[in-house]
Design a protein around this motif. Structure first.
Motif, PDB file in Angstrom:
ATOM      1  N   GLY A  81      87.246  55.955  93.084  1.00 12.17           N
ATOM      2  CA  GLY A  81      85.935  56.041  92.089  1.00 12.17           C
ATOM      3  C   GLY A  81      85.010  57.235  92.626  1.00 12.17           C
ATOM      4  N   ASN A  82      83.866  56.874  91.672  1.00  9.94           N
ATOM      5  CA  ASN A  82      82.893  57.912  92.009  1.00  9.94           C
ATOM      6  C   ASN A  82      82.222  57.808  93.215  1.00  9.94           C
ATOM      7  OD1 ASN A  82      82.016  55.553  90.245  1.00  9.94           O
ATOM      8  ND2 ASN A  82      79.887  56.630  90.459  1.00  9.94           N
ATOM      9  N   TYR A  87      85.171  64.556  92.247  1.00  9.26           N
ATOM     10  CA  TYR A  87      86.259  64.594  91.426  1.00  9.26           C
ATOM     11  C   TYR A  87      86.636  65.970  91.265  1.00  9.26           C
ATOM     12  CZ  TYR A  87      82.289  64.817  88.361  1.00  9.26           C
ATOM     13  OH  TYR A  87      80.974  65.209  87.579  1.00  9.26           O
ATOM     14  N   TYR A 140      88.552  58.994  89.418  1.00 10.10           N
ATOM     15  CA  TYR A 140      87.363  59.227  88.658  1.00 10.10           C
ATOM     16  C   TYR A 140      87.287  60.616  88.398  1.00 10.10           C
ATOM     17  CZ  TYR A 140      82.328  59.383  87.285  1.00 10.10           C
ATOM     18  OH  TYR A 140      81.273  59.642  86.737  1.00 10.10           O
ATOM     19  N   THR A 145      86.550  62.931  81.997  1.00  8.91           N
ATOM     20  CA  THR A 145      87.362  61.910  81.699  1.00  8.91           C
ATOM     21  C   THR A 145      88.711  61.963  80.688  1.00  8.91           C
ATOM     22  OG1 THR A 145      86.297  60.262  83.019  1.00  8.91           O
ATOM     23  CG2 THR A 145      87.977  59.189  81.735  1.00  8.91           C
ATOM     24  N   HIS A 167      89.553  54.567  87.149  1.00  4.41           N
ATOM     25  CA  HIS A 167      87.984  54.255  87.384  1.00  4.41           C
ATOM     26  C   HIS A 167      87.130  54.976  86.151  1.00  4.41           C
ATOM     27  CE1 HIS A 167      84.956  52.755  89.997  1.00  4.41           C
ATOM     28  NE2 HIS A 167      84.025  53.581  89.618  1.00  4.41           N
ATOM     29  N   PHE A 168      86.881  54.302  85.041  1.00  7.08           N
ATOM     30  CA  PHE A 168      85.893  54.838  83.972  1.00  7.08           C
ATOM     31  C   PHE A 168      85.538  53.712  83.036  1.00  7.08           C
ATOM     32  CE2 PHE A 168      90.345  56.025  82.510  1.00  7.08           C
ATOM     33  CZ  PHE A 168      90.215  55.152  81.350  1.00  7.08           C
ATOM     34  N   GLY A 178      80.211  58.549  82.071  1.00 11.10           N
ATOM     35  CA  GLY A 178      81.790  58.407  82.496  1.00 11.10           C
ATOM     36  C   GLY A 178      82.611  57.294  81.708  1.00 11.10           C
ATOM     37  N   HIS A 199      84.613  50.561  87.434  1.00  9.50           N
ATOM     38  CA  HIS A 199      83.158  51.300  87.191  1.00  9.50           C
ATOM     39  C   HIS A 199      82.362  50.460  86.584  1.00  9.50           C
ATOM     40  CE1 HIS A 199      81.098  54.970  86.747  1.00  9.50           C
ATOM     41  NE2 HIS A 199      81.034  54.890  85.629  1.00  9.50           N
TER      42      HIS A 199
END
Length: 425
Positions: A81-82, A87, A140, A145, A167-168, A178, A199
């Protein structure tokens, strides 16, 4: 087939600087995994933000992760994830470390020559086959995305029951950074049977196709109102799922709001007594005031801690900038009313004692007594200069009192190196 889907565990989050809050996040993760295993799941999906920090990993957080994962006897599928990895940088992340140590499978595509979806080989890959189930993963990508999905999703090859993990966020449930339109995912229902997302820290399900379980704990005070938990999913001829949340009770957040209209602390204490909970809660106390300094802020916080016994107390002081508590009946003339308002205004900055001088200056200027006015201004400037000098002296004395020892890390392997005093700049 049965599997568990959770997300946004945020291990290592020392919320509000509280060690207990960091333990809360670890306990929620431990309970979730143990509950999933008690349900005899065939595998577990963690859809991003496994850790709270992508760097600066501390030993305790890593131990919290590994001590739970080493007891898991089924595959754990994860994506970054973020909070797990930036990313754009193709660097070794903490999820890569856990994958290298065989704690989990960290899915992400190869970008050496466009997007390449390779099978998991024990170290890397974009998809993995578990019996009759194929699981694709995408980390992410933030604002990119939608662009990345347009290249990734057409490359998915359905093989049995197919799961896509990423993961968004999905628009309309919560419009944060996101998020994309769910229509992009629905175009590929012929290839994907279950979309496992993370997310957004609240639970939602769309058309028994897109699933987001929510976080396990509240990463923000506002999230205390969100529905949290994880999905236990059964797949036979159709998808059947239960959103489980009774395996762990999140920390309670209590929101209180009080307005000081006078300096009376007894009323404030009575208010707290009527509104206290069971203790060990995160308390967000908003205090409105009309006059700065009407009460001693340290005393207010001390009373709140004594009465409420909170785990964490966050006090927000909210001034009512346009309101003055001036009652006409308290004054006998317009001049006194004017002085009362001015005194309250100056009190916001700690200079209420100058109210008489400011009013006198106003009168002198109105009567065109310029010479006297400039004399008074000079006096006020001197007061200001004395205040500045006093503050400068306090700062200098504070700096002299603190002599910080700093280890010269550049010579850490030099046996002759010693702690050195930091030079004053």
């Amino acid at each position: 087939m049965r599997f568990a889907h959770l997300a946004d565990t945020h291990l290592g989050y020392k919320q509000y600087g509280s060690e207990e809050r960091m333990i809360d996040f670890a306990q929620a993760f431990k309970n979730a995994i143990e509950f999933a295993l008690s349900k005899d799941v065939d595998f577990i999906i963690i859809a991003g933000d496994f850790f709270h920090k992508k760097s600066e990993m501390d030993p305790i957080t890593l131990a919290q992760a590994t001590k739970v994962l080493e007891k898991v006897n089924v595959p754990v599928i994860a994506v970054e994830g973020n909070h797990d990895a930036s990313y754009f940088r193709e660097r070794f992340t903490w999820l890569d470390y856990l994958a290298a140590e065989k704690y989990l499978i960290n899915l992400k595509p190869n970008f050496d020559d466009g997007i390449v979806l390779e099978e998991w080989n024990g170290q890397n890959g974009a998809y993995v086959d578990l019996g009759e189930v194929r699981i694709y993963g995408l980390k992410y990508f933030g604002a990119l995305t939608e662009k990345v999905l347009s290249d990734y999703l057409p490359r998915i090859k359905k093989d049995g029951f197919t799961i896509f993990v990423s993961h968004f966020g999905v628009e309309k449930y919560m419009d944060i950074y996101g998020c994309i339109s769910s229509e992009i995912l629905h175009r590929y229902r012929n290839k994907i049977d279950y979309v496992a997302l993370g997310h957004i820290h609240m639970k939602y399900v769309e058309d028994d196709f897109i699933f987001n379980p929510g976080s396990l704990e509240s990463c923000d005070a506002r999230e205390s109102f969100f529905e949290k938990g994880m999905f236990i999913v059964d797949v036979n001829d159709e998808i059947k799922y239960v959103h489980e949340k009774n395996f762990y009770t999140p920390r309670t957040f209590r929101f209180l709001e009080y307005e000081f209209k006078s300096s009376d602390l007894r009323e404030f204490k009575e208010f707290l007594v009527k509104n206290r909970g069971r203790g060990k809660e995160v308390v967000i106390l908003k205090i409105k005031y009309r006059v700065k300094g009407i009460v001693d802020e340290e005393k207010v916080e001390k009373i709140a801690k004594e009465v409420l016994s909170p785990l964490v107390l966050k006090v927000e002081w909210i001034p009512e900038a346009s309101t003055y508590d001036v009652k006409i009946s308290d004054y006998s003339s317009r001049a006194e009313i004017e002085k009362g308002v001015l005194k309250q205004l100056l009190s916001r900055f700690g200079y209420e004692d100058l109210a008489d001088d400011v009013l006198k200056l106003k009168e002198l200027l109105a009567d065109k007594k310029v010479e006297d006015a400039f004399g008074l201004i000079d006096d006020l400037v001197k007061v200001g200069r004395r205040e500045v000098k006093r503050m400068e002296k306090e700062v200098e004395e504070a700096e002299e009192e603190v002599e910080e020892e700093v280890w010269d890390w550049r010579r850490a392997y030099d046996k002759r190196s010693l702690p050195r005093k930091r030079k004053k700049l």
